[in-house]
Write an enzyme that holds these catalytic residues in place. Structure first.
Site, PDB file in Angstrom:
ATOM      1  CE  LYS A  35      -0.344  -0.151   4.983  1.00  0.00           C
ATOM      2  NZ  LYS A  35      -1.147  -0.618   6.175  1.00  0.00           N
ATOM      3  CE1 TYR A 256      15.342  31.182   5.524  1.00  0.00           C
ATOM      4  CE2 TYR A 256      15.413  28.688   5.039  1.00  0.00           C
ATOM      5  CZ  TYR A 256      15.409  29.923   4.512  1.00  0.00           C
ATOM      6  OH  TYR A 256      15.131  30.081   3.404  1.00  0.00           O
TER       7      TYR A 256
HETATM    8  C1  LIG Z   1      -0.401  -1.569   6.632  1.00  0.00           C
HETATM    9  C2  LIG Z   1      -1.147  -2.923   7.137  1.00  0.00           C
HETATM   10  C3  LIG Z   1      -0.282  -4.056   7.562  1.00  0.00           C
HETATM   11  C4  LIG Z   1       1.298  -4.055   7.233  1.00  0.00           C
HETATM   12  O1  LIG Z   1       1.565  -3.507   8.781  1.00  0.00           O
HETATM   13  P1  LIG Z   1       3.320  -3.350   8.979  1.00  0.00           P
HETATM   14  O2  LIG Z   1       3.346  -2.635  10.267  1.00  0.00           O
HETATM   15  O3  LIG Z   1       3.983  -2.520   7.770  1.00  0.00           O
HETATM   16  O4  LIG Z   1       3.945  -4.791   8.640  1.00  0.00           O
HETATM   17  C5  LIG Z   1      -0.901  -5.195   7.830  1.00  0.00           C
HETATM   18  N1  LIG Z   1      -2.358  -5.355   8.049  1.00  0.00           N
HETATM   19  C6  LIG Z   1      -2.977  -4.433   7.496  1.00  0.00           C
HETATM   20  C7  LIG Z   1      -4.373  -4.390   7.558  1.00  0.00           C
HETATM   21  C8  LIG Z   1      -2.397  -3.169   7.257  1.00  0.00           C
HETATM   22  O5  LIG Z   1      -3.240  -1.816   6.994  1.00  0.00           O
END
Ligand SMILES: *Cc1c(COP(=O)(O)O)cnc(C)c1O
Length: 372
Positions: A35, A256
């Protein structure tokens, strides 16, 4: 000459990390979680190295389409399911498996026209309180789904709120088990932290695990464990060159707001990386970097296109020196003092965030090179 900044993605590290996860849960099938454009790495750039996963999990239909365009015919899971009825048409067309976490999503399925019934993952809320059916409502949802001609196999899933912390997954697992033990279907529970920390003691079956962050080589429970502790290798490295050098006297300031004041004579390297590249603006003076492979630190405020680093004790450092913002140096050798480069988790900690956020924030203007 293009601006001297580059992100490098190490495909071997990706393969290695996937193998590490598989070793931690040898009997489970693996959803490679891609994702958010593969946590900022780019789906197209990581796809090949992750091909030996059993499926790809993501939540954006456009991303699912990209994975299909890459030629992937295996399972793809939409982690949040459909947002509107139309989405189910895409699911049918692209043969996507999808999460069902609400009554509204069951309603959408009930009116969906499809030749091929959908594989669904029914989600229980075991304490995260974001998505999913309450444990007490789970069976009714399962029964409703099971009666729909639009639905093929139903898998059972949940997402732990505390797999990375002290609270752990005990209570969530007990709930899940209590309300699902006599339901048929595959199970999917574990994110990276659960795979690495709890897989050996899992009280319920783990048919599918869902690692994300560990694939990319950041520790899911830093600082308790570092990436090295888990045998993970950094996939993304961010390096930029020193483009100018400043000599300071005691009392001179940098950047800055004059927030950094030299207390002695110093040499400062000006690096062509700033918050518009994805480096966190909030990273304070003292955030770790490497200069030509040697450990050093940032000084003063991060600006849009530049940061400043201390090279007082690195007399060889100069214009053209390579500064590693996170990950591994690419042009220089690592030094004995920092054999693992700069852990993204340490930079994230200094900035009050997690490695996930830094990876996801890598800016589009940074050129990316994939190393095989
Ligand atoms: C993002 C996500 C994961 C992966 O989580 P990590 O901490 O990156 O391993 C697994 N299950 C769901 C439902 C997620 O949204």
């Amino acid at each position: 000459m293009p601006r001297p900044i580059q992100a490098t993605l190490d495909s071997n590290a990706l393969r290695h990390n996937l193998a590490q996860i598989k070793a931690s849960t040898p009997d489970a099938l693996v959803w490679a979680v891609v994702k958010a454009n593969a946590y900022g790495h780019g789906i197209e750039r990581v796809f090949d190295a992750l091909r030996s996963a059993d499926g790809f999990a993501l939540l954006d239909l456009a991303e699912a389409e990209r994975v299909r365009q890459l030629g992937w015919r295996g399972p793809i899971l939409l982690l949040e399911g459909a947002f509107e009825t139309r989405d189910l048409e895409m699911c049918s067309r692209l043969n996507l498996w999808h999460v069902v976490h609400s009554e509204a999503q069951i309603d959408m399925l009930a009116v969906h026209k499809t030749h091929q019934p959908h594989r669904v993952f029914l989600k229980m809320n075991t304490g995260m309180n974001r998505l999913g059916f309450a444990p007490q409502a789970f069976r009714a949802a399962w029964t409703r789904l099971n009666a729909l001609p639009q639905v093929d196999e139903i898998s059972l899933m949940s997402h732990f709120s505390d797999a990375d912390g002290d609270k752990g997954i005990g209570a969530a697992m007990t709930l899940f088990h209590q309300f699902t033990h006599d339901l048929s279907g595959e199970r999917s529970l574990c994110n990276s932290a659960a795979c690495l920390r709890h897989a050996k003691a899992l009280a319920v079956r783990a048919d599918w695990v869902r690692p994300g962050i560990a694939l990319y080589g950041s520790s899911p429970d830093f600082p308790q464990h570092s990436a090295q502790d888990w045998g993970l290798k950094p996939v993304m490295s961010l390096n930029a060159d020193i483009v100018a050098v400043q000599h300071l006297q005691a009392g001179d300031t940098v950047g800055y707001g004059s927030s950094f004041v030299a207390d002695r004579a110093m040499r400062i390297g000006v690096v062509s990386c700033g918050y518009a590249d994805g480096y966190p603006r909030i990273a304070p003076t003292g955030t770790p970097v490497c200069v030509d492979g040697h450990p050093s630190r940032t000084v003063g405020r991060v600006s849009m296109d530049m940061i400043t680093v201390d090279i007082t004790d690195l007399p060889h450092a100069n214009v053209g020196s390579e500064v590693t913002l996170w990950g591994m140096p690419q042009k220089s050798k690592v030094s004995a003092q920092s054999p693992y480069g700069v852990a993204i988790d340490e930079v994230a900690q200094a900035a009050g965030t997690v490695g996930y956020e830094l990876m996801c924030a890598l800016a589009a203007r940074v050129p990316v090179v994939v190393k095989d």
